[in-house]
Design a protein around this motif. Structure first.
Motif, PDB file in Angstrom:
ATOM      1  N   GLY A   1     -38.038  16.260 -24.920  1.00 19.86           N
ATOM      2  CA  GLY A   1     -39.008  16.567 -23.704  1.00 19.86           C
ATOM      3  C   GLY A   1     -38.611  15.975 -22.275  1.00 19.86           C
ATOM      4  N   VAL A   2     -37.921  14.874 -22.448  1.00 19.75           N
ATOM      5  CA  VAL A   2     -37.424  14.278 -21.028  1.00 19.75           C
ATOM      6  C   VAL A   2     -36.204  15.114 -20.725  1.00 19.75           C
ATOM      7  CG1 VAL A   2     -36.336  12.183 -19.794  1.00 19.75           C
ATOM      8  CG2 VAL A   2     -38.323  11.912 -21.628  1.00 19.75           C
TER       9      VAL A   2
ATOM     10  N   LEU B   1     -33.937   8.577 -20.439  1.00 19.14           N
ATOM     11  CA  LEU B   1     -33.345   9.174 -21.686  1.00 19.14           C
ATOM     12  C   LEU B   1     -33.187   7.965 -22.686  1.00 19.14           C
ATOM     13  CD1 LEU B   1     -31.448  12.087 -20.497  1.00 19.14           C
ATOM     14  CD2 LEU B   1     -33.231  12.357 -21.667  1.00 19.14           C
ATOM     15  N   SER B   2     -32.397   7.051 -22.249  1.00 21.85           N
ATOM     16  CA  SER B   2     -32.195   5.824 -23.369  1.00 21.85           C
ATOM     17  C   SER B   2     -33.392   5.049 -23.561  1.00 21.85           C
ATOM     18  CB  SER B   2     -31.285   4.687 -22.506  1.00 21.85           C
ATOM     19  OG  SER B   2     -30.088   5.311 -21.996  1.00 21.85           O
ATOM     20  N   HIS B   3     -34.263   4.728 -22.853  1.00 18.04           N
ATOM     21  CA  HIS B   3     -35.596   4.412 -23.358  1.00 18.04           C
ATOM     22  C   HIS B   3     -36.583   5.280 -24.466  1.00 18.04           C
ATOM     23  CE1 HIS B   3     -35.149   0.801 -20.894  1.00 18.04           C
ATOM     24  NE2 HIS B   3     -35.067   1.445 -19.794  1.00 18.04           N
ATOM     25  N   ALA B   4     -36.401   6.457 -23.842  1.00 20.74           N
ATOM     26  CA  ALA B   4     -37.000   7.497 -24.701  1.00 20.74           C
ATOM     27  C   ALA B   4     -36.326   7.688 -26.204  1.00 20.74           C
ATOM     28  CB  ALA B   4     -37.059   8.946 -24.149  1.00 20.74           C
TER      29      ALA B   4
ATOM     30  N   ASP C   1     -39.086   6.036 -28.248  1.00 23.35           N
ATOM     31  CA  ASP C   1     -40.260   6.841 -28.753  1.00 23.35           C
ATOM     32  C   ASP C   1     -39.794   8.053 -29.663  1.00 23.35           C
ATOM     33  OD1 ASP C   1     -42.025   5.778 -26.875  1.00 23.35           O
ATOM     34  OD2 ASP C   1     -41.008   6.806 -25.173  1.00 23.35           O
ATOM     35  N   GLY C   2     -38.471   8.065 -30.224  1.00 27.30           N
ATOM     36  CA  GLY C   2     -37.888   9.046 -30.868  1.00 27.30           C
ATOM     37  C   GLY C   2     -37.477  10.701 -30.203  1.00 27.30           C
TER      38      GLY C   2
END
Length: 499
Positions: free
Chosen positions: A301-302, A287-290, A294-295
Protein backbone atom coordinates in the motif's frame (compact mmCIF):
# COMPACT_ATOMS: atom_id res chain seq x y z
CA UNK A 1 -4.95 12.83 -4.76
CA UNK A 2 -3.94 13.42 -1.14
CA UNK A 3 -0.22 13.92 -1.50
CA UNK A 4 1.65 13.49 1.80
CA UNK A 5 2.41 16.80 3.51
CA UNK A 6 6.05 15.85 4.11
CA UNK A 7 6.38 15.14 0.40
CA UNK A 8 4.78 18.49 -0.44
CA UNK A 9 7.11 20.27 1.96
CA UNK A 10 10.20 18.55 0.58
CA UNK A 11 9.07 19.19 -2.98
CA UNK A 12 8.61 22.87 -2.11
CA UNK A 13 12.12 23.10 -0.70
CA UNK A 14 13.47 21.19 -3.67
CA UNK A 15 11.44 23.48 -5.91
CA UNK A 16 13.46 26.37 -4.58
CA UNK A 17 16.60 24.39 -5.31
CA UNK A 18 15.24 23.68 -8.78
CA UNK A 19 14.83 27.42 -9.30
CA UNK A 20 18.40 28.01 -8.15
CA UNK A 21 19.52 25.21 -10.50
CA UNK A 22 17.79 26.80 -13.47
CA UNK A 23 19.39 30.17 -12.67
CA UNK A 24 22.74 28.43 -12.36
CA UNK A 25 22.36 26.82 -15.79
CA UNK A 26 21.57 30.23 -17.26
CA UNK A 27 24.58 31.88 -15.57
CA UNK A 28 26.96 29.10 -16.60
CA UNK A 29 25.69 29.14 -20.19
CA UNK A 30 26.09 32.92 -20.50
CA UNK A 31 29.53 33.12 -18.80
CA UNK A 32 31.23 29.83 -19.73
CA UNK A 33 29.16 28.95 -22.81
CA UNK A 34 30.35 26.07 -24.95
CA UNK A 35 34.14 26.00 -24.54
CA UNK A 36 37.15 23.75 -24.06
CA UNK A 37 37.71 25.07 -20.51
CA UNK A 38 34.19 24.20 -19.47
CA UNK A 39 34.57 20.81 -21.17
CA UNK A 40 37.57 20.15 -18.91
CA UNK A 41 35.61 21.18 -15.80
CA UNK A 42 32.69 18.92 -16.69
CA UNK A 43 34.99 15.96 -17.28
CA UNK A 44 36.96 16.48 -14.05
CA UNK A 45 33.93 17.04 -11.81
CA UNK A 46 32.28 14.01 -13.39
CA UNK A 47 35.34 11.88 -12.63
CA UNK A 48 35.55 12.94 -8.97
CA UNK A 49 31.81 12.44 -8.46
CA UNK A 50 31.96 9.05 -10.19
CA UNK A 51 34.77 7.84 -7.91
CA UNK A 52 32.82 9.10 -4.91
CA UNK A 53 29.66 7.23 -5.87
CA UNK A 54 31.51 4.06 -6.91
CA UNK A 55 33.07 3.67 -3.48
CA UNK A 56 30.67 5.35 -1.07
CA UNK A 57 27.31 5.42 -2.85
CA UNK A 58 26.26 1.94 -1.60
CA UNK A 59 27.01 2.91 2.02
CA UNK A 60 25.00 6.13 1.84
CA UNK A 61 22.06 4.44 0.08
CA UNK A 62 21.79 1.61 2.60
CA UNK A 63 22.51 3.84 5.62
CA UNK A 64 18.90 4.72 6.43
CA UNK A 65 17.49 1.21 6.11
CA UNK A 66 20.30 -0.28 8.22
CA UNK A 67 19.90 2.46 10.82
CA UNK A 68 16.19 1.57 11.14
CA UNK A 69 17.12 -2.10 11.49
CA UNK A 70 19.56 -1.44 14.34
CA UNK A 71 17.15 0.98 16.00
CA UNK A 72 14.23 -1.47 15.99
CA UNK A 73 16.33 -4.54 16.73
CA UNK A 74 19.05 -3.51 19.18
CA UNK A 75 18.02 -0.06 20.36
CA UNK A 76 19.08 3.55 19.93
CA UNK A 77 22.54 3.01 21.43
CA UNK A 78 23.44 0.49 18.73
CA UNK A 79 22.08 2.79 16.01
CA UNK A 80 24.25 5.64 17.33
CA UNK A 81 27.34 3.44 17.27
CA UNK A 82 26.52 2.44 13.72
CA UNK A 83 26.32 6.10 12.71
CA UNK A 84 29.70 6.93 14.22
CA UNK A 85 31.37 3.88 12.66
CA UNK A 86 30.11 4.53 9.14
CA UNK A 87 31.04 8.21 9.38
CA UNK A 88 34.66 7.56 10.29
CA UNK A 89 34.95 4.75 7.74
CA UNK A 90 33.67 6.92 4.89
CA UNK A 91 35.88 9.91 5.75
CA UNK A 92 39.04 7.81 6.13
CA UNK A 93 38.26 6.00 2.88
CA UNK A 94 37.83 9.31 1.03
CA UNK A 95 41.18 10.56 2.35
CA UNK A 96 42.94 7.40 1.19
CA UNK A 97 41.39 7.59 -2.28
CA UNK A 98 42.26 11.28 -2.59
CA UNK A 99 45.90 10.68 -1.68
CA UNK A 100 46.02 7.76 -4.12
CA UNK A 101 44.77 9.94 -6.97
CA UNK A 102 47.37 12.61 -6.15
CA UNK A 103 50.09 9.97 -6.34
CA UNK A 104 48.80 8.62 -9.67
CA UNK A 105 48.48 12.08 -11.23
CA UNK A 106 52.03 12.91 -10.21
CA UNK A 107 53.23 9.95 -12.28
CA UNK A 108 51.36 10.77 -15.49
CA UNK A 109 49.71 13.87 -16.95
CA UNK A 110 47.52 11.72 -19.18
CA UNK A 111 46.57 8.79 -16.97
CA UNK A 112 42.94 9.16 -18.12
CA UNK A 113 43.74 8.97 -21.83
CA UNK A 114 42.57 12.50 -22.72
CA UNK A 115 45.28 13.35 -25.24
CA UNK A 116 42.94 12.52 -28.14
CA UNK A 117 39.96 14.55 -26.93
CA UNK A 118 40.90 18.03 -28.04
CA UNK A 119 43.34 19.37 -25.46
CA UNK A 120 41.61 18.45 -22.19
CA UNK A 121 44.69 16.90 -20.59
CA UNK A 122 46.29 19.82 -18.72
CA UNK A 123 43.13 21.58 -17.55
CA UNK A 124 41.41 18.33 -16.58
CA UNK A 125 44.36 17.15 -14.47
CA UNK A 126 44.53 20.49 -12.65
CA UNK A 127 40.80 20.48 -11.95
CA UNK A 128 40.91 16.91 -10.58
CA UNK A 129 43.65 17.84 -8.10
CA UNK A 130 41.78 20.94 -6.94
CA UNK A 131 38.54 19.00 -6.50
CA UNK A 132 39.99 16.23 -4.31
CA UNK A 133 39.30 17.98 -0.96
CA UNK A 134 35.67 18.11 -2.07
CA UNK A 135 35.72 14.31 -2.24
CA UNK A 136 36.13 14.14 1.53
CA UNK A 137 33.77 17.02 2.33
CA UNK A 138 30.97 15.75 0.10
CA UNK A 139 31.04 12.30 1.73
CA UNK A 140 30.91 13.81 5.20
CA UNK A 141 27.91 15.89 4.11
CA UNK A 142 26.20 12.80 2.63
CA UNK A 143 26.55 10.78 5.85
CA UNK A 144 25.46 13.65 8.09
CA UNK A 145 22.45 14.32 5.84
CA UNK A 146 21.45 10.65 6.04
CA UNK A 147 21.83 10.80 9.82
CA UNK A 148 19.61 13.88 10.04
CA UNK A 149 16.97 12.19 7.88
CA UNK A 150 17.01 9.17 10.19
CA UNK A 151 16.11 11.34 13.20
CA UNK A 152 13.44 13.29 11.33
CA UNK A 153 15.44 16.37 10.26
CA UNK A 154 14.61 16.62 6.57
CA UNK A 155 14.38 20.27 5.57
CA UNK A 156 17.51 21.73 7.15
CA UNK A 157 20.06 20.10 4.78
CA UNK A 158 17.80 20.78 1.79
CA UNK A 159 17.53 24.47 2.61
CA UNK A 160 21.27 24.67 3.25
CA UNK A 161 22.02 23.03 -0.10
CA UNK A 162 19.72 25.50 -1.84
CA UNK A 163 21.36 28.47 -0.14
CA UNK A 164 24.82 27.10 -0.90
CA UNK A 165 23.97 26.77 -4.58
CA UNK A 166 22.50 30.28 -4.64
CA UNK A 167 25.58 31.77 -2.95
CA UNK A 168 27.88 29.95 -5.36
CA UNK A 169 25.94 31.22 -8.36
CA UNK A 170 25.85 34.75 -6.93
CA UNK A 171 29.64 34.65 -6.61
CA UNK A 172 29.98 33.94 -10.33
CA UNK A 173 27.55 36.74 -11.19
CA UNK A 174 29.36 39.25 -8.96
CA UNK A 175 32.87 38.41 -10.17
CA UNK A 176 32.49 37.30 -13.81
CA UNK A 177 35.90 38.69 -14.79
CA UNK A 178 37.82 36.33 -12.52
CA UNK A 179 39.55 33.35 -14.20
CA UNK A 180 37.18 30.49 -14.95
CA UNK A 181 39.16 28.16 -12.68
CA UNK A 182 38.57 30.37 -9.64
CA UNK A 183 34.92 30.98 -10.46
CA UNK A 184 34.09 27.30 -10.87
CA UNK A 185 36.03 26.07 -7.85
CA UNK A 186 34.83 28.71 -5.38
CA UNK A 187 31.24 28.20 -6.52
CA UNK A 188 31.58 24.43 -6.07
CA UNK A 189 33.04 24.63 -2.56
CA UNK A 190 30.47 27.16 -1.41
CA UNK A 191 27.77 24.68 -2.41
CA UNK A 192 29.50 21.85 -0.49
CA UNK A 193 30.26 23.77 2.69
CA UNK A 194 26.78 25.22 3.26
CA UNK A 195 25.12 21.86 4.22
CA UNK A 196 28.15 21.03 6.37
CA UNK A 197 27.70 24.24 8.33
CA UNK A 198 24.08 23.50 9.29
CA UNK A 199 24.88 19.92 10.33
CA UNK A 200 27.62 20.95 12.76
CA UNK A 201 25.62 19.92 15.85
CA UNK A 202 25.11 16.45 14.36
CA UNK A 203 28.82 16.29 13.57
CA UNK A 204 29.55 16.97 17.23
CA UNK A 205 27.17 14.17 18.19
CA UNK A 206 28.96 11.76 15.84
CA UNK A 207 32.35 12.74 17.29
CA UNK A 208 30.98 12.25 20.81
CA UNK A 209 29.70 8.76 19.94
CA UNK A 210 33.00 7.95 18.27
CA UNK A 211 34.94 8.71 21.44
CA UNK A 212 32.81 6.16 23.31
CA UNK A 213 33.31 3.50 20.64
CA UNK A 214 35.63 0.57 21.21
CA UNK A 215 37.88 -0.64 18.40
CA UNK A 216 36.07 -3.99 18.29
CA UNK A 217 32.71 -2.21 17.99
CA UNK A 218 34.03 0.03 15.23
CA UNK A 219 35.12 -3.01 13.23
CA UNK A 220 31.80 -4.75 13.87
CA UNK A 221 29.64 -1.87 12.63
CA UNK A 222 31.86 -1.07 9.64
CA UNK A 223 31.73 -4.75 8.70
CA UNK A 224 27.93 -4.78 9.12
CA UNK A 225 27.60 -1.69 6.92
CA UNK A 226 29.89 -3.22 4.29
CA UNK A 227 27.97 -6.50 4.17
CA UNK A 228 24.66 -4.67 3.68
CA UNK A 229 26.14 -2.40 1.00
CA UNK A 230 28.15 -5.13 -0.73
CA UNK A 231 25.48 -6.20 -3.27
CA UNK A 232 25.23 -2.60 -4.52
CA UNK A 233 28.89 -2.14 -5.37
CA UNK A 234 28.53 -3.83 -8.76
CA UNK A 235 25.59 -1.69 -10.01
CA UNK A 236 27.21 1.47 -8.65
CA UNK A 237 30.50 0.58 -10.32
CA UNK A 238 28.77 -0.15 -13.62
CA UNK A 239 26.58 2.95 -13.31
CA UNK A 240 29.48 5.32 -12.83
CA UNK A 241 31.51 3.53 -15.49
CA UNK A 242 28.56 4.11 -17.82
CA UNK A 243 28.59 7.82 -16.94
CA UNK A 244 32.33 8.08 -17.59
CA UNK A 245 31.84 6.30 -20.91
CA UNK A 246 29.17 8.83 -21.88
CA UNK A 247 31.47 11.75 -21.05
CA UNK A 248 34.34 10.16 -22.96
CA UNK A 249 32.17 9.83 -26.07
CA UNK A 250 30.91 13.39 -25.66
CA UNK A 251 34.52 14.60 -25.45
CA UNK A 252 35.37 12.68 -28.62
CA UNK A 253 32.51 14.47 -30.38
CA UNK A 254 34.65 17.64 -30.36
CA UNK A 255 35.00 20.89 -28.44
CA UNK A 256 31.67 21.78 -26.84
CA UNK A 257 30.27 18.26 -26.74
CA UNK A 258 30.82 17.92 -23.00
CA UNK A 259 29.54 21.45 -22.37
CA UNK A 260 26.23 20.80 -24.11
CA UNK A 261 25.86 17.42 -22.43
CA UNK A 262 26.48 19.06 -19.05
CA UNK A 263 23.64 21.58 -19.55
CA UNK A 264 21.25 18.77 -20.47
CA UNK A 265 22.42 16.68 -17.51
CA UNK A 266 22.15 19.73 -15.26
CA UNK A 267 18.48 20.12 -16.16
CA UNK A 268 17.74 16.41 -15.77
CA UNK A 269 19.72 15.90 -12.58
CA UNK A 270 18.20 18.99 -10.94
CA UNK A 271 14.73 17.55 -11.53
CA UNK A 272 15.87 14.05 -10.58
CA UNK A 273 17.33 15.33 -7.30
CA UNK A 274 13.79 16.10 -6.10
CA UNK A 275 12.86 12.44 -6.27
CA UNK A 276 16.20 11.11 -5.09
CA UNK A 277 15.93 13.21 -1.95
CA UNK A 278 12.24 12.45 -1.34
CA UNK A 279 12.63 8.71 -1.83
CA UNK A 280 15.76 8.47 0.32
CA UNK A 281 14.54 10.81 3.06
CA UNK A 282 10.84 9.88 3.23
CA UNK A 283 9.92 6.81 1.17
CA UNK A 284 12.71 4.51 2.34
CA UNK A 285 12.08 5.04 6.09
CA UNK A 286 8.31 4.65 5.55
CA UNK A 287 8.73 1.49 3.50
CA UNK A 288 11.27 0.06 5.94
CA UNK A 289 8.98 0.65 8.91
CA UNK A 290 5.97 -0.77 7.04
CA UNK A 291 7.88 -3.90 6.07
CA UNK A 292 9.37 -4.41 9.55
CA UNK A 293 6.18 -3.75 11.55
CA UNK A 294 3.03 -4.08 9.42
CA UNK A 295 3.63 -6.81 6.86
CA UNK A 296 3.49 -7.17 3.08
CA UNK A 297 0.00 -5.73 2.55
CA UNK A 298 0.90 -2.44 4.24
CA UNK A 299 4.21 -2.41 2.41
CA UNK A 300 2.43 -2.75 -0.95
CA UNK A 301 0.00 0.00 0.00
CA UNK A 302 2.82 2.44 0.84
CA UNK A 303 4.57 1.54 -2.42
CA UNK A 304 1.42 2.27 -4.47
CA UNK A 305 1.03 5.65 -2.78
CA UNK A 306 4.60 6.58 -3.66
CA UNK A 307 4.14 5.44 -7.27
CA UNK A 308 1.13 7.75 -7.60
CA UNK A 309 2.90 10.67 -5.98
CA UNK A 310 6.07 10.31 -8.04
CA UNK A 311 4.19 9.98 -11.33
CA UNK A 312 2.04 13.00 -10.48
CA UNK A 313 4.98 15.29 -9.69
CA UNK A 314 7.29 13.60 -12.21
CA UNK A 315 4.71 14.05 -14.94
CA UNK A 316 4.80 17.81 -14.47
CA UNK A 317 8.61 17.75 -14.63
CA UNK A 318 8.59 15.69 -17.84
CA UNK A 319 6.04 17.93 -19.55
CA UNK A 320 8.06 20.99 -18.57
CA UNK A 321 11.39 19.56 -19.79
CA UNK A 322 9.98 18.35 -23.11
CA UNK A 323 7.67 21.26 -23.82
CA UNK A 324 10.26 23.97 -23.15
CA UNK A 325 13.20 22.17 -24.83
CA UNK A 326 13.36 24.52 -27.84
CA UNK A 327 12.85 27.78 -26.04
CA UNK A 328 15.42 26.77 -23.41
CA UNK A 329 18.25 26.98 -25.95
CA UNK A 330 17.44 30.59 -26.82
CA UNK A 331 17.05 31.51 -23.15
CA UNK A 332 20.37 29.97 -22.19
CA UNK A 333 22.62 31.16 -24.98
CA UNK A 334 20.74 34.15 -26.45
CA UNK A 335 19.88 34.63 -30.12
CA UNK A 336 23.43 35.62 -30.97
CA UNK A 337 25.22 32.91 -28.99
CA UNK A 338 23.82 29.92 -30.84
CA UNK A 339 26.21 27.49 -32.51
CA UNK A 340 25.77 24.01 -33.91
CA UNK A 341 26.89 22.59 -30.55
CA UNK A 342 24.44 24.79 -28.64
CA UNK A 343 21.55 23.81 -30.93
CA UNK A 344 22.20 20.15 -30.08
CA UNK A 345 20.86 20.86 -26.58
CA UNK A 346 17.16 20.86 -27.58
CA UNK A 347 16.94 17.22 -28.76
CA UNK A 348 18.96 16.15 -25.73
CA UNK A 349 16.44 17.78 -23.39
CA UNK A 350 13.55 16.12 -25.23
CA UNK A 351 15.10 12.68 -24.84
CA UNK A 352 16.01 13.23 -21.22
CA UNK A 353 12.32 13.91 -20.47
CA UNK A 354 11.13 10.27 -20.88
CA UNK A 355 14.43 9.10 -19.42
CA UNK A 356 13.50 10.97 -16.25
CA UNK A 357 10.40 8.74 -15.86
CA UNK A 358 12.54 5.62 -16.18
CA UNK A 359 14.98 6.95 -13.58
CA UNK A 360 12.18 7.81 -11.12
CA UNK A 361 10.69 4.31 -11.39
CA UNK A 362 14.19 2.86 -11.09
CA UNK A 363 14.80 4.80 -7.87
CA UNK A 364 11.40 3.84 -6.47
CA UNK A 365 11.93 0.18 -7.29
CA UNK A 366 15.35 0.36 -5.66
CA UNK A 367 14.15 1.79 -2.35
CA UNK A 368 11.33 -0.77 -2.28
CA UNK A 369 13.81 -3.63 -2.60
CA UNK A 370 16.16 -2.10 -0.03
CA UNK A 371 13.31 -1.68 2.45
CA UNK A 372 12.26 -5.31 1.88
CA UNK A 373 15.82 -6.56 2.44
CA UNK A 374 16.27 -7.65 -1.19
CA UNK A 375 19.55 -5.89 -1.90
CA UNK A 376 20.79 -8.68 -4.16
CA UNK A 377 17.77 -8.33 -6.47
CA UNK A 378 18.38 -4.59 -6.59
CA UNK A 379 22.04 -5.18 -7.42
CA UNK A 380 21.22 -7.63 -10.21
CA UNK A 381 18.61 -5.40 -11.87
CA UNK A 382 20.79 -2.31 -11.54
CA UNK A 383 23.85 -4.08 -12.93
CA UNK A 384 21.93 -5.44 -15.90
CA UNK A 385 20.53 -1.99 -16.63
CA UNK A 386 23.99 -0.41 -16.66
CA UNK A 387 25.34 -3.12 -18.97
CA UNK A 388 22.46 -2.45 -21.37
CA UNK A 389 23.14 1.29 -21.16
CA UNK A 390 26.83 0.96 -21.99
CA UNK A 391 26.11 -1.44 -24.85
CA UNK A 392 23.57 0.98 -26.32
CA UNK A 393 25.96 3.94 -26.04
CA UNK A 394 28.71 2.06 -27.84
CA UNK A 395 26.34 0.71 -30.47
CA UNK A 396 24.23 3.81 -31.23
CA UNK A 397 26.59 6.75 -30.66
CA UNK A 398 28.26 6.46 -34.11
CA UNK A 399 24.81 6.82 -35.75
CA UNK A 400 22.84 9.04 -33.37
CA UNK A 401 25.55 11.14 -31.75
CA UNK A 402 24.75 12.69 -28.36
CA UNK A 403 21.08 11.60 -28.54
CA UNK A 404 22.28 8.02 -27.96
CA UNK A 405 23.11 8.93 -24.34
CA UNK A 406 19.59 9.79 -23.05
CA UNK A 407 18.11 7.02 -25.23
CA UNK A 408 20.36 4.47 -23.54
CA UNK A 409 19.48 5.87 -20.12
CA UNK A 410 15.74 5.69 -20.84
CA UNK A 411 15.70 2.10 -22.12
CA UNK A 412 18.17 0.64 -19.61
CA UNK A 413 16.53 2.15 -16.53
CA UNK A 414 13.05 1.13 -17.73
CA UNK A 415 14.24 -2.47 -18.03
CA UNK A 416 15.90 -2.34 -14.60
CA UNK A 417 12.80 -0.76 -13.00
CA UNK A 418 10.57 -3.52 -14.42
CA UNK A 419 12.88 -6.18 -13.00
CA UNK A 420 12.93 -4.45 -9.60
CA UNK A 421 9.16 -4.27 -9.30
CA UNK A 422 8.89 -7.87 -10.43
CA UNK A 423 11.27 -8.85 -7.62
CA UNK A 424 9.50 -6.65 -5.04
CA UNK A 425 6.61 -9.10 -4.65
CA UNK A 426 3.86 -11.03 -6.39
CA UNK A 427 1.79 -8.73 -8.56
CA UNK A 428 3.95 -5.65 -7.93
CA UNK A 429 4.88 -5.26 -11.60
CA UNK A 430 1.25 -5.69 -12.67
CA UNK A 431 0.17 -3.07 -10.14
CA UNK A 432 2.84 -0.71 -11.48
CA UNK A 433 1.56 -1.20 -15.03
CA UNK A 434 -2.05 -0.48 -14.01
CA UNK A 435 -0.96 2.70 -12.22
CA UNK A 436 1.67 3.92 -14.68
CA UNK A 437 0.47 3.22 -18.23
CA UNK A 438 -2.56 5.57 -18.37
CA UNK A 439 -0.61 8.29 -16.58
CA UNK A 440 2.31 7.95 -19.00
CA UNK A 441 -0.08 8.31 -21.94
CA UNK A 442 -1.51 11.55 -20.51
CA UNK A 443 2.02 12.75 -19.78
CA UNK A 444 3.12 12.15 -23.39
CA UNK A 445 0.10 13.94 -24.89
CA UNK A 446 0.57 16.96 -22.62
CA UNK A 447 4.31 17.19 -23.35
CA UNK A 448 3.87 16.98 -27.14
CA UNK A 449 0.97 19.45 -27.05
CA UNK A 450 2.95 22.01 -25.04
CA UNK A 451 5.90 21.83 -27.43
CA UNK A 452 3.66 22.17 -30.49
CA UNK A 453 2.11 25.32 -29.01
CA UNK A 454 5.56 26.77 -28.41
CA UNK A 455 6.64 25.93 -31.98
CA UNK A 456 3.53 27.65 -33.36
CA UNK A 457 4.38 30.77 -31.38
CA UNK A 458 7.94 30.62 -32.74
CA UNK A 459 6.69 30.33 -36.33
CA UNK A 460 4.52 33.40 -35.77
CA UNK A 461 7.69 35.25 -34.73
CA UNK A 462 6.30 36.03 -31.29
CA UNK A 463 8.63 37.76 -28.87
CA UNK A 464 10.51 35.53 -26.45
CA UNK A 465 8.61 36.97 -23.47
CA UNK A 466 5.27 36.19 -25.12
CA UNK A 467 6.34 32.61 -25.78
CA UNK A 468 7.47 32.11 -22.20
CA UNK A 469 4.34 33.62 -20.64
CA UNK A 470 1.83 31.91 -22.93
CA UNK A 471 3.54 28.51 -22.80
CA UNK A 472 3.85 28.86 -19.03
CA UNK A 473 0.11 29.48 -18.69
CA UNK A 474 -0.64 26.44 -20.85
CA UNK A 475 1.71 24.34 -18.72
CA UNK A 476 0.02 25.50 -15.49
CA UNK A 477 -3.43 24.71 -16.96
CA UNK A 478 -2.36 21.22 -18.04
CA UNK A 479 -0.78 20.53 -14.64
CA UNK A 480 -3.94 21.69 -12.88
CA UNK A 481 -6.18 19.47 -14.99
CA UNK A 482 -3.96 16.41 -14.42
CA UNK A 483 -3.84 17.05 -10.66
CA UNK A 484 -7.65 17.44 -10.49
CA UNK A 485 -8.26 14.18 -12.38
CA UNK A 486 -5.69 12.36 -10.23
CA UNK A 487 -7.26 13.72 -7.07
CA UNK A 488 -10.76 12.58 -8.12
CA UNK A 489 -9.48 9.13 -9.12
CA UNK A 490 -7.75 8.72 -5.76
CA UNK A 491 -10.85 9.87 -3.85
CA UNK A 492 -13.04 7.49 -5.85
CA UNK A 493 -10.68 4.58 -5.23
CA UNK A 494 -10.51 5.33 -1.49
CA UNK A 495 -14.31 5.52 -1.21
CA UNK A 496 -14.72 2.25 -3.11
CA UNK A 497 -12.18 0.52 -0.84
CA UNK A 498 -13.92 1.77 2.31
CA UNK A 499 -17.34 0.60 1.10
Amino acid sequence: MAVQLDFVGLITVRGLKLGVGLVTIFVFARIFGVSAMYDAWVWSLGLVNAISLMVFGPFVETFRATYAKFQHGEGQAAADKYIASVSVGVVVGALVIGLGLVALLSLSDDMFGLASTGGLTGDATRFVLLLLPGLVLSQLVAVLTAYMNCVGVVYRPEIAGTLGGAIGTAFIVLFPRLPAVELLLVSYYLGVLAPLAVSFDFLRTVVSRLRQLKWSELRFYVRAATLVALPLFVPYLLGQASGLLERQYAALAGVGGLSVLSYALFARSTLQAVFTSALASLALPQLSHAFQRDGEAAFRGVTDIWVRQCLLVGGAAVVFLYGFSDIAVTILFGKHGLSNSALALAPLLRWYAPALVSVILYLLGGVSLLAAGKGKSYAFAGSLGQVVSMAMVVGFFPRLGLVALPLALCVSHAIAAALMFRAAGRGALRDLGVLALPRLAVMALAAIGLREIDLLLALDAQALTVRIVFSGLVFALLAGIVWFVEHRMFAYGTAAAES
